[in-house]
Design an enzyme around this catalytic site. Structure first.
Site, PDB file in Angstrom:
ATOM      1  N   GLU A   1      -5.068  -5.080  10.419  1.00  0.00           N
ATOM      2  CA  GLU A   1      -4.268  -3.964  10.936  1.00  0.00           C
ATOM      3  C   GLU A   1      -4.421  -3.335  11.902  1.00  0.00           C
ATOM      4  O   GLU A   1      -5.353  -2.337  12.298  1.00  0.00           O
ATOM      5  CB  GLU A   1      -4.199  -2.848   9.732  1.00  0.00           C
ATOM      6  CG  GLU A   1      -3.844  -3.523   8.404  1.00  0.00           C
ATOM      7  CD  GLU A   1      -3.348  -2.672   7.298  1.00  0.00           C
ATOM      8  OE1 GLU A   1      -2.199  -2.740   6.826  1.00  0.00           O
ATOM      9  OE2 GLU A   1      -4.053  -1.581   7.162  1.00  0.00           O
TER      10      GLU A   1
ATOM     11  N   GLY B   1       3.037  -0.940   4.402  1.00  0.00           N
ATOM     12  CA  GLY B   1       2.778   0.221   4.143  1.00  0.00           C
ATOM     13  C   GLY B   1       4.389   0.669   3.656  1.00  0.00           C
ATOM     14  O   GLY B   1       5.070   0.519   2.556  1.00  0.00           O
ATOM     15  N   GLY B   2       4.906   1.428   4.764  1.00  0.00           N
ATOM     16  CA  GLY B   2       6.226   1.888   4.543  1.00  0.00           C
ATOM     17  C   GLY B   2       7.412   1.125   3.598  1.00  0.00           C
ATOM     18  O   GLY B   2       8.135   1.667   2.812  1.00  0.00           O
TER      19      GLY B   2
ATOM     20  N   ASN C   1       0.775  -1.078  -0.121  1.00  0.00           N
ATOM     21  CA  ASN C   1       0.045   0.034  -0.023  1.00  0.00           C
ATOM     22  C   ASN C   1       0.905   1.213  -0.081  1.00  0.00           C
ATOM     23  O   ASN C   1       1.619   1.643   1.050  1.00  0.00           O
ATOM     24  CB  ASN C   1      -1.101  -0.082   1.325  1.00  0.00           C
ATOM     25  CG  ASN C   1      -1.675   1.318   1.290  1.00  0.00           C
ATOM     26  OD1 ASN C   1      -1.506   2.087   0.471  1.00  0.00           O
ATOM     27  ND2 ASN C   1      -2.293   1.204   2.491  1.00  0.00           N
ATOM     28  N   TRP C   2       0.827   1.858  -1.185  1.00  0.00           N
ATOM     29  CA  TRP C   2       1.899   3.183  -1.513  1.00  0.00           C
ATOM     30  C   TRP C   2       1.247   4.438  -0.598  1.00  0.00           C
ATOM     31  O   TRP C   2       2.020   5.345  -0.592  1.00  0.00           O
ATOM     32  CB  TRP C   2       2.319   3.037  -2.879  1.00  0.00           C
ATOM     33  CG  TRP C   2       3.130   2.208  -3.434  1.00  0.00           C
ATOM     34  CD1 TRP C   2       3.748   1.121  -2.652  1.00  0.00           C
ATOM     35  CD2 TRP C   2       3.400   2.117  -4.662  1.00  0.00           C
ATOM     36  NE1 TRP C   2       4.361   0.384  -3.555  1.00  0.00           N
ATOM     37  CE2 TRP C   2       4.305   1.051  -4.772  1.00  0.00           C
ATOM     38  CE3 TRP C   2       3.244   2.842  -5.936  1.00  0.00           C
ATOM     39  CZ2 TRP C   2       5.032   0.573  -5.875  1.00  0.00           C
ATOM     40  CZ3 TRP C   2       3.733   2.450  -7.306  1.00  0.00           C
ATOM     41  CH2 TRP C   2       4.721   1.366  -7.144  1.00  0.00           C
ATOM     42  N   LYS C   3      -0.036   4.295  -0.281  1.00  0.00           N
ATOM     43  CA  LYS C   3      -0.587   5.434   0.424  1.00  0.00           C
ATOM     44  C   LYS C   3      -0.282   6.513  -0.481  1.00  0.00           C
ATOM     45  O   LYS C   3      -0.315   6.471  -1.725  1.00  0.00           O
ATOM     46  CB  LYS C   3       0.015   5.717   2.046  1.00  0.00           C
ATOM     47  CG  LYS C   3      -0.361   4.243   2.642  1.00  0.00           C
ATOM     48  CD  LYS C   3       0.025   4.213   4.100  1.00  0.00           C
ATOM     49  CE  LYS C   3      -0.209   3.075   4.849  1.00  0.00           C
ATOM     50  NZ  LYS C   3      -0.087   2.937   6.259  1.00  0.00           N
TER      51      LYS C   3
ATOM     52  N   HIS D   1      -9.528   0.965   4.853  1.00  0.00           N
ATOM     53  CA  HIS D   1      -8.163   1.147   5.795  1.00  0.00           C
ATOM     54  C   HIS D   1      -8.634   2.184   6.913  1.00  0.00           C
ATOM     55  O   HIS D   1      -9.276   3.093   7.011  1.00  0.00           O
ATOM     56  CB  HIS D   1      -7.300   1.741   4.702  1.00  0.00           C
ATOM     57  CG  HIS D   1      -5.821   1.753   5.033  1.00  0.00           C
ATOM     58  ND1 HIS D   1      -5.486   2.849   6.014  1.00  0.00           N
ATOM     59  CD2 HIS D   1      -5.037   0.850   4.959  1.00  0.00           C
ATOM     60  CE1 HIS D   1      -4.231   2.413   6.250  1.00  0.00           C
ATOM     61  NE2 HIS D   1      -3.847   0.967   5.595  1.00  0.00           N
TER      62      HIS D   1
ATOM     63  N   GLY E   1       2.766   2.128  10.765  1.00  0.00           N
ATOM     64  CA  GLY E   1       3.766   3.314  10.871  1.00  0.00           C
ATOM     65  C   GLY E   1       4.414   3.690  12.014  1.00  0.00           C
ATOM     66  O   GLY E   1       4.900   4.766  11.961  1.00  0.00           O
TER      67      GLY E   1
ATOM     68  N   SER F   1       3.710  -2.119  10.207  1.00  0.00           N
ATOM     69  CA  SER F   1       5.127  -2.194  10.344  1.00  0.00           C
ATOM     70  C   SER F   1       5.778  -3.564  10.018  1.00  0.00           C
ATOM     71  O   SER F   1       6.592  -4.062  10.920  1.00  0.00           O
ATOM     72  CB  SER F   1       5.503  -1.751  11.653  1.00  0.00           C
ATOM     73  OG  SER F   1       4.993  -0.532  12.037  1.00  0.00           O
TER      74      SER F   1
ATOM     75  N   GLU G   1      -6.580   4.518   7.893  1.00  0.00           N
ATOM     76  CA  GLU G   1      -6.500   5.738   7.885  1.00  0.00           C
ATOM     77  C   GLU G   1      -7.853   6.584   7.075  1.00  0.00           C
ATOM     78  O   GLU G   1      -8.118   7.818   7.498  1.00  0.00           O
ATOM     79  CB  GLU G   1      -5.433   6.046   6.874  1.00  0.00           C
ATOM     80  CG  GLU G   1      -4.092   5.945   7.677  1.00  0.00           C
ATOM     81  CD  GLU G   1      -2.995   5.237   6.906  1.00  0.00           C
ATOM     82  OE1 GLU G   1      -2.748   5.406   5.614  1.00  0.00           O
ATOM     83  OE2 GLU G   1      -2.010   4.678   7.375  1.00  0.00           O
TER      84      GLU G   1
END
Ligand code: 13P
Length: 253
Positions: free
Chosen positions: A167, A234-235, A9-11, A95, A173, A213, A97
């Site tokens: 999640e 993610g990251g 997920n490149w957000k 998600h 993150g 993470s 967020e």
């Protein structure tokens, strides 16, 4: 056996040039992989360039969100058919967020799940508790509510196209990963809720990804757990080397 499913997920990161480069790098580094599913979720404007860069690759593309109507006066929103038309085959729904920053309700998420399936997209339903909820002993109550509502409009025969991502909000993150045992317990609970909603064959087939993470250093331990079938990253999905290592997680023999 459930086929592993690793998603990046490149957000809200990267521009067209950087996205195209990262997709091309991953198409090369993950070329030989046949025994697991891989998908990338770029921001909407980047989807066509990423889909083009992955044309010869088994890596698939998805959207990070959708609206539940197919068209109309919904300024700023994007529909399932629009996502399909630019090369997306998956979509993230609910998600954390979007739940916590953008205020998406359980009911919207339920409608989005139905809309994704009706548009022939494969939805990943994201669920997870906040730190406050976990510390208050509410984890199972929250997961149960999110699962029952999120899957409330999904027919049993469509469940083969659904993935769930667990999640925990406190692990996203933050560098704080759930231990493999903590994550697996949540996954097993989610599976039991799905069994209760549908039937045991549906729950046994359901793929449940862990997200929060996930890094090269912790993926092997997570993927060794019986109820963890993949990762939503993610990251670490923004670096070709890290994401390649995560996809190539080592299975215990
Ligand atoms: P991080 O891997 O950066 O914690 O993000 C997890 C996530 O939200 C994936 O959807």
């Amino acid at each position: 056996m459930r086929r592993p499913f690793i998603a990046g997920n490149w957000k809200m990161h990267l521009d067209r040039t950087a996205a195209r480069q990262l997709a091309a790098d991953l198409a090369t580094s993950l070329k030989g992989i046949r025994d697991r599913d891989i998908a990338l979720f770029p921001a909407f404007p980047l989807i066509p360039a990423v889909a083009a860069a992955l044309e010869e690759s088994p890596i698939q593309v998805g959207g990070q969100n959708l609206w539940f109507e197919t068209e109309g006066a919904f300024t700023g929103e994007v529909s399932g058919p629009m996502l399909r038309s630019v090369g997306a085959v998956h979509v993230l729904v609910g998600h954390s967020e979007r739940r916590h920053i953008l205020g998406e309700s359980d009911d919207w998420i339920s409608l989005k799940m139905a809309a994704a399936l009706a548009s022939n997209l494969n939805p990943i339903l994201c669920v997870g508790e906040t730190l406050e909820e976990r510390e208050g002993g509410l984890t199972e109550e929250v997961l149960s509510r999110q699962i029952r509502s999120g899957l409330g409009r999904v027919a049993a025969d469509a469940m083969a196209r659904v993935t769930v991502a667990y999640e925990p909000v406190w692990a996203i993150g933050t560098g704080k990963t759930a231990t493999p045992e903590t994550a697996n317990a949540a996954h097993a609970f989610i599976r039991s809720e799905v069994e209760d909603l549908f039937q045991v064959s549906v729950s046994r087939e359901l793929r449940i990804q862990y997200g929060g993470s996930v890094k090269p250093g912790n993926v092997d331990g997570l993927m060794a757990m019986p109820d963890i079938d993949g990762a939503l990253v993610g990251g670490a999905s923004l670096t070709a080397d890290d994401f390649t290592r995560i996809v190539n997680f080592e299975t215990r023999t």
